[in-house]
Design an enzyme around this catalytic site. Sequence first.
Site, PDB file in Angstrom:
ATOM      1  N   ASP A  77       0.802  -1.225   0.000  1.00  0.00           N
ATOM      2  CA  ASP A  77       0.000   0.000   0.000  1.00  0.00           C
ATOM      3  C   ASP A  77       0.840   1.283   0.000  1.00  0.00           C
ATOM      4  O   ASP A  77       2.016   1.278   0.334  1.00  0.00           O
ATOM      5  CB  ASP A  77      -0.975   0.020   1.195  1.00  0.00           C
ATOM      6  CG  ASP A  77      -0.279  -0.182   2.542  1.00  0.00           C
ATOM      7  OD1 ASP A  77       0.790  -0.808   2.587  1.00  0.00           O
ATOM      8  OD2 ASP A  77      -0.819   0.295   3.560  1.00  0.00           O
ATOM      9  N   GLU A 133      -0.561  -2.261   5.153  1.00  0.00           N
ATOM     10  CA  GLU A 133       0.394  -2.196   6.273  1.00  0.00           C
ATOM     11  C   GLU A 133       0.254  -0.868   6.995  1.00  0.00           C
ATOM     12  O   GLU A 133       0.323  -0.798   8.216  1.00  0.00           O
ATOM     13  CB  GLU A 133       1.834  -2.384   5.769  1.00  0.00           C
ATOM     14  CG  GLU A 133       2.854  -2.591   6.875  1.00  0.00           C
ATOM     15  CD  GLU A 133       3.212  -1.347   7.666  1.00  0.00           C
ATOM     16  OE1 GLU A 133       3.439  -1.446   8.889  1.00  0.00           O
ATOM     17  OE2 GLU A 133       3.244  -0.255   7.073  1.00  0.00           O
TER      18      GLU A 133
HETATM   19 ZN   LIG Z   1       5.119   3.551   6.384  1.00  0.00          ZN
HETATM   20 ZN   LIG Z   2       6.585   0.886   5.426  1.00  0.00          ZN
END
Ligand SMILES: [Zn+2]
Ligand SMILES: [Zn+2]
Length: 390
Positions: A77, A133
Site C-alpha cells: 500500500d 500495512e
Molecule cells: Zn510507512
Molecule cells: Zn513501510
Amino acid sequence: MDRSIPDDVFCRMVALRRDLHRHPELSWQEHDTMQRISTALTALGLEHRTGLAGTGIMADLDGRAPGPRIALRADTDALPIQEETGLPFASEVPGVMHACGHDGHTSMLVGAAELLLADPPPTPVRLIWQPAEEAGDGAKAMIEAGALDGVSLIFGGHVDRSYPPGELIVTDGAVNGSTDTFRITFTGQRGHAARPHSAVDAIVVASHFVTTVQAAISREVDPGQPAVVTVGQLRAGSAPNVIAGEAVLEGTFRTQHPDVRAHLASALPRIAEAVAQQHRAAATVQLQPGTPPLINEPGPTRLARRAALDIADASAVRPLATANLGGEDFAWYLEEIEGAYIRYGAQPPGKSFPAHSGGFDIHEDVLAVGARWLDRVARVAGDHLLAEGT
Ligand SMILES: [Zn+2]
Ligand SMILES: [Zn+2]
C-alpha cells in the site's frame, strides 16, 4: 555496480517498481496493484491466489523436498501524501504516493520469486503480498485469510534511507515500536470568557494534561527503554470570548517493551483523571490498541544474519544504529509464528528525505539486494528446518 543478479531480473524489478510508483493506492484499495503483481507472476508462470483479505496475493512454490514452509512477505500500500520528488515516474495520483517504499518491497519479492523458480529452494516457500500495512491491520487480515497456515517461519524487510544500498540491517530484539493510540475528552463547563469562576475551562485542563503526561515517560519508564507519548491533535473552543466546555486530545504512545506498553496504558487514564479532578472537570479515556512491538527472536535472527552474510561483506551487515519507535504490522505475524524482520540500506544519491514525506525516494540497487536476501533466507531457513527435522 555488480548486483550479482541477472540483468533481466533486475530490469523487470525496476520496471515493476516504477509502474507501481506511478499508480499508488491507499490501504485496502490496492486493486490495480494486485492486478499488476498478478500479471508479473503470470508472466513468470507462477500460480497464485488473488483477493485474499480483499487485495492480498499469495503464491506457493514447491521446494526440492516437501517439508516445513518458509513465508516471505511484502507490503503493497501507499500513503495519502502528495509526491514532490519530480521523478520521471512520480505518482500520477494526486495526493497519493508510495512514500514508504512498499513499491520496492513488492517488486523485490517478485524478483525473489524469479530467483526461487530458477533454482528451487530446499523446502516449500510461500510468498505473501499483503495490503494495508500503513493501516496497521493488513497483516492481521492476511493471517485470518490463512496466510500462515502450514508456515513454520516468516521473513521480511523494509527499505531504509539512513543506510547506503548494499547494507543489511539485522537487529536482535526490538526492531519497531508498538503503535497504540488514545483519545481523551475533558469535559468542563462552558462559560463567558470574563467569568472563569462560573465555568470550568477545558482548554486549561487539556493543557495541563499535555505537559503532565510527559512525566509518565521521564519519571515512570526505565530510561533504558525507549518510549514516547505524543499528543498529535487537540480540538477545543468555539470563540475567543467563550470558555471551552470540552477539549478532545488524540495521540499515540510508542514503546518496545510489553511491560512499558502495559504501564503506559494504565498511566494515561490515571493522569487524565487526576488532572481532570484537580480542575473540577471530568475525563473520558479511550485506548485503541495498535500493532505490538516487533521483536526479532534470537533463532530466526541468526538465520536472517547468516543469509545476509552469504550475500554481503561482514562490514555491510550491522544492527540498527538507533532505537526505532516507528510501527510495522509485520509484528502481527510474529505474534503467531517465529521469524525476523530486517532493513535494507536504500539511501538514494544526493539529499534524501524521510519516509512518509513527499520527497522520499530509494536507491533502486536495493531491489537487487532485497531480492537476493529474500531468496537466500528462504534457502538458509529451509536447510535449518530440515536439519532440525521439524
Ligand atoms: Zn510507512
Ligand atoms: Zn513501510
